[in-house]
Design a protein around this motif. Structure first.
Motif, short mmCIF file in Angstrom:
data_model
loop_
_atom_site.label_atom_id
_atom_site.label_comp_id
_atom_site.label_asym_id
_atom_site.label_seq_id
_atom_site.Cartn_x
_atom_site.Cartn_y
_atom_site.Cartn_z
N THR A 29 63.99 36.74 -8.22
CA THR A 29 64.15 36.67 -9.90
C THR A 29 62.85 37.39 -10.36
O THR A 29 62.66 37.36 -11.59
N TYR A 30 61.93 37.78 -9.35
CA TYR A 30 60.83 38.54 -9.73
C TYR A 30 61.30 39.87 -10.83
O TYR A 30 62.15 40.60 -10.39
N PHE A 31 60.61 39.83 -12.06
CA PHE A 31 60.93 40.81 -12.93
C PHE A 31 60.05 41.98 -12.92
O PHE A 31 58.82 41.70 -13.03
N GLY A 32 60.31 43.14 -12.68
CA GLY A 32 59.54 44.24 -12.70
C GLY A 32 60.17 45.39 -11.49
O GLY A 32 61.31 45.14 -11.30
N ASN A 33 59.33 46.42 -10.90
CA ASN A 33 59.46 47.01 -9.80
C ASN A 33 59.26 46.38 -8.72
O ASN A 33 57.71 45.86 -8.54
N CYS A 34 59.88 46.46 -7.50
CA CYS A 34 59.36 45.92 -6.19
C CYS A 34 60.09 46.59 -5.26
O CYS A 34 60.65 45.90 -4.60
N LEU A 35 59.88 47.81 -5.13
CA LEU A 35 60.62 48.81 -4.24
C LEU A 35 59.64 49.73 -3.38
O LEU A 35 58.62 50.07 -3.81
N MET A 36 60.04 49.53 -1.97
CA MET A 36 59.13 50.59 -1.05
C MET A 36 60.19 51.75 -1.21
O MET A 36 61.20 51.55 -1.06
N TYR A 37 59.60 53.11 -0.86
CA TYR A 37 60.65 54.01 -0.49
C TYR A 37 60.35 54.54 0.96
O TYR A 37 59.48 55.13 1.22
N SER A 38 61.61 54.22 1.55
CA SER A 38 61.83 54.79 2.78
C SER A 38 61.87 56.14 2.83
O SER A 38 63.07 56.49 2.36
N PHE A 39 60.86 57.00 3.35
CA PHE A 39 60.87 58.40 3.23
C PHE A 39 61.06 58.86 4.62
O PHE A 39 60.14 58.54 5.67
N THR A 40 61.92 59.65 4.96
CA THR A 40 62.10 60.48 6.47
C THR A 40 62.58 61.77 6.40
O THR A 40 63.18 62.34 5.07
N SER A 41 62.18 62.63 7.25
CA SER A 41 62.46 63.99 7.37
C SER A 41 63.06 64.39 8.69
O SER A 41 62.99 63.63 9.67
N ILE A 42 64.01 65.47 8.73
CA ILE A 42 64.58 65.77 9.95
C ILE A 42 64.99 67.41 10.02
O ILE A 42 65.00 67.73 8.86
N GLU A 43 64.76 67.94 11.02
CA GLU A 43 65.24 69.35 11.32
C GLU A 43 66.67 69.58 10.60
O GLU A 43 67.51 68.88 11.18
N LYS A 44 66.75 70.58 9.91
CA LYS A 44 68.22 70.87 9.22
C LYS A 44 69.21 70.92 10.24
O LYS A 44 70.31 70.78 10.19
N ASN A 45 68.89 71.75 11.21
CA ASN A 45 69.83 72.11 12.41
C ASN A 45 70.14 70.85 13.11
O ASN A 45 71.31 70.82 13.77
N ASP A 46 69.43 69.62 13.20
CA ASP A 46 69.71 68.62 13.83
C ASP A 46 71.04 67.85 13.17
O ASP A 46 71.68 67.47 13.60
N LEU A 47 70.83 67.91 11.61
CA LEU A 47 71.78 67.30 11.01
C LEU A 47 73.15 68.26 11.12
O LEU A 47 74.20 67.69 10.83
N LEU A 48 72.99 69.43 11.20
CA LEU A 48 74.29 70.48 11.35
C LEU A 48 74.92 70.43 12.72
O LEU A 48 75.97 70.74 12.83
N GLY A 49 74.05 69.76 13.73
CA GLY A 49 74.59 69.88 15.08
C GLY A 49 75.70 68.63 15.23
O GLY A 49 75.92 67.88 14.41
N GLU A 50 76.26 68.74 16.49
CA GLU A 50 77.28 67.77 16.95
C GLU A 50 76.81 66.35 16.91
O GLU A 50 77.53 65.61 16.60
N ASN A 51 75.26 66.11 17.16
CA ASN A 51 74.96 64.89 16.99
C ASN A 51 74.23 64.31 15.59
O ASN A 51 73.16 63.44 15.75
N GLY A 52 74.55 65.04 14.61
CA GLY A 52 73.97 64.94 13.54
C GLY A 52 73.92 63.33 12.91
O GLY A 52 72.99 62.96 12.45
N LEU A 53 75.12 62.97 12.91
CA LEU A 53 75.31 61.63 12.36
C LEU A 53 74.49 60.71 13.23
O LEU A 53 73.56 59.68 12.52
N ALA A 54 74.37 60.61 14.36
CA ALA A 54 73.60 59.68 15.34
C ALA A 54 71.94 59.94 14.95
O ALA A 54 71.24 58.95 14.90
N LEU A 55 71.58 61.11 14.98
CA LEU A 55 70.09 61.17 14.54
C LEU A 55 69.92 60.87 13.24
O LEU A 55 68.76 60.31 12.96
N ALA A 56 70.73 61.26 12.36
CA ALA A 56 70.39 60.76 10.79
C ALA A 56 70.51 59.27 10.58
O ALA A 56 69.48 58.58 10.11
#
Length: 468
Positions: free
Chosen positions: A325-352
């Motif tokens: 019930t804590y009132f305010g912001n209590c978020l961490m931002y999970s930030f990640t990056s990947i090569e675009k071609n990896d997402l476009l490839g056949e194993n994109g879902l698994a790598l993502a």
């Protein structure tokens, strides 16, 4: 098909907590709140299907909602206060003074209620008249919260709120809505319900072992947010060229996607996935892959990397943990990056799925690793292309009940239309699965619909070259 409608204001007033019910209070911002100073307000709409006349709406529903809103706000006073940065303070703070108030508007619309509650693409501008914008007023403090209740005669009611994200995150904002709704839904107007699940404002339990606050304040200076130039972002008023749509990922689809990723790791990587393959992870990975593939087919960019941002509620992951019930912001931002071609490839879902899962905050002091880089990461991502998630099934947005049953539909219009984020929440029909909200340009939406639907039809899709 073009839809036009009018929204007429029936009443506009200011609502305060009962006089003398809240002492003058100052609430300092934490390092969780500070990065949010550069974000536009949160705007959300709850649509309730019911047949109600204008007379009943004006003389029964509205007086009850306003009276109980006043009583509820005495426990959620930061919404009513003002954000200031005094010369004596090293950081901004929310100050409540007796007599502070929020804007409450009652309106009626002749628009097609069922159209607004649809899942198919709809013009995002159709939703703007159903929420009060947060805009600076001449010689007045910047408003932090506003409500608008709109009647669709003999069809339904919408309840729309706008609030400055620096005051609260989605968990805290929806906590307020659930409490206000539960009191309104009580046949006797039982204000005793307000004593249950009250917000917690104790900031002393939030430790800062890495000097995150100091780093964040210095980073804010680079984007001209200082004590001398302290202006909050306003609600955008320019028309949008986007349409918004809702997509459903039900439990069978979730299990199908999980099985595909598991099989890929076993057959291609010769091991089980080195991460927890949760419904959240697989759903986010799936939307990310579909969106990148759809946009690549419409307007291929020269960027070589794609970025992904997932806000994660860490109240119970901190050391010591905060109450839910804590009132305010209590978020961490999970930030990640990947090569675009990896997402476009056949194993994109698994790598993502793998990179999203591995970037998820853990437990204890390690949960704060990277918190000092939030503004830097956002700046980096905006220089290329990133997909951000807003919301969570844990928010229980469909539990907000004013006595009219659960909402027929919920739209977090600020996240989709303004931020360009993808919204995620539980399904409104009580079936297991997730609702995904996305706002895109019409040609982009057409491409996304095609990729999203085709990808779910067959697992073999991922084994082919996915360039469109």
């Amino acid at each position: 098909m073009a839809y036009t409608h009018t929204v007429n204001v029936l009443e506009q007033c200011r609502i305060s907590p009962p006089q003398g019910s809240v002492p003058q209070t100052s609430l300092p911002l934490t390092f969780f709140d500070l990065p949010i100073l550069c974000m536009p307000p949160v705007q959300c709409l709850y649509f309730y299907e019911l047949q109600v006349s204008k007379t009943h709406f004006m003389y029964s529903i509205l007086p009850n909602m306003k009276h109980l809103l006043s009583l509820t706000l005495q426990h959620f006073f930061p919404f009513v206060g003002n954000l200031t940065w005094s010369p004596q303070s090293s950081k901004p703070e929310i100050v409540f003074v007796d007599g502070d108030s929020v804007l409450f508007t009652a309106a009626e619309s002749n628009f097609n209620f069922n159209h607004l509650c649809g899942n198919y693409p709809r013009d995002v501008n159709e939703f703007s008249p159903l929420v009060n914008p947060l805009l600076p007023l001449p010689n007045a403090p910047y408003p932090l919260f506003a409500l608008r209740v709109t009647l669709f005669q003999n069809s339904g009611i919408s309840v729309g709120y706008s609030f400055s994200h620096v005051v609260a995150d989605g968990m805290a904002g929806n906590h307020f809505m659930r409490v206000w709704g539960s009191v309104c839904s009580s046949l006797s107007g039982d204000t005793g319900l307000l004593s249950h699940s009250l917000p917690d404002y104790d900031r002393t339990m939030i430790n800062d072992p890495f000097g995150i606050e100091t780093t964040t304040l210095n980073d804010l200076k680079t984007i001209n947010i200082t004590q001398q130039s302290f202006i909050l972002p306003c609600t955008p008023t320019d028309p949008s060229d986007k349409v918004v749509a809702t997509f459903i990922i039900d439990l069978p689809k979730v299990e199908k996607l999980k099985k595909w990723v598991l099989r890929w790791f076993l057959e291609k990587a010769k091991k089980e996935p080195p991460f927890s393959l949760t419904t959240l992870v697989i759903s986010c990975a799936y939307v990310w892959v579909c969106l990148v593939r759809a946009l690549e087919g419409v307007d291929a960019l020269s960027n070589v990397r794609e970025h992904f941002l997932l806000p994660v509620d860490v109240r119970t992951r901190l050391d010591p943990p905060l109450p839910e019930t804590y009132f305010g912001n209590c978020l961490m931002y999970s930030f990640t990056s990947i090569e675009k071609n990896d997402l476009l490839g056949e194993n994109g879902l698994a790598l993502a799925a793998e990179v999203i899962a591995k970037a998820n905050p853990t437990i204890g002091i390690n949960v704060l690793n990277g918190a000092e880089n939030v503004l830097t990461n956002l700046s980096l991502a905006r220089s290329e292309r990133f997909v951000g998630i807003s919301g969570s099934p844990k928010l229980r947005v469909y539990d907000v009940n004013f006595g009219w049953g659960k909402p027929k539909k919920i739209e977090i219009i600020s996240s989709t239309a303004t931020y360009g984020f993808v919204t995620l929440c539980e399904r409104g029909d009580a079936a297991k699965g997730l609702e995904i909200g996305i706002a895109l340009k019409k040609v982009e939406m057409d491409a996304f619909v095609s990729v999203f639907e085709d990808t779910l039809k067959t697992e073999k899709y991922f084994l082919h070259n996915s360039r469109l």
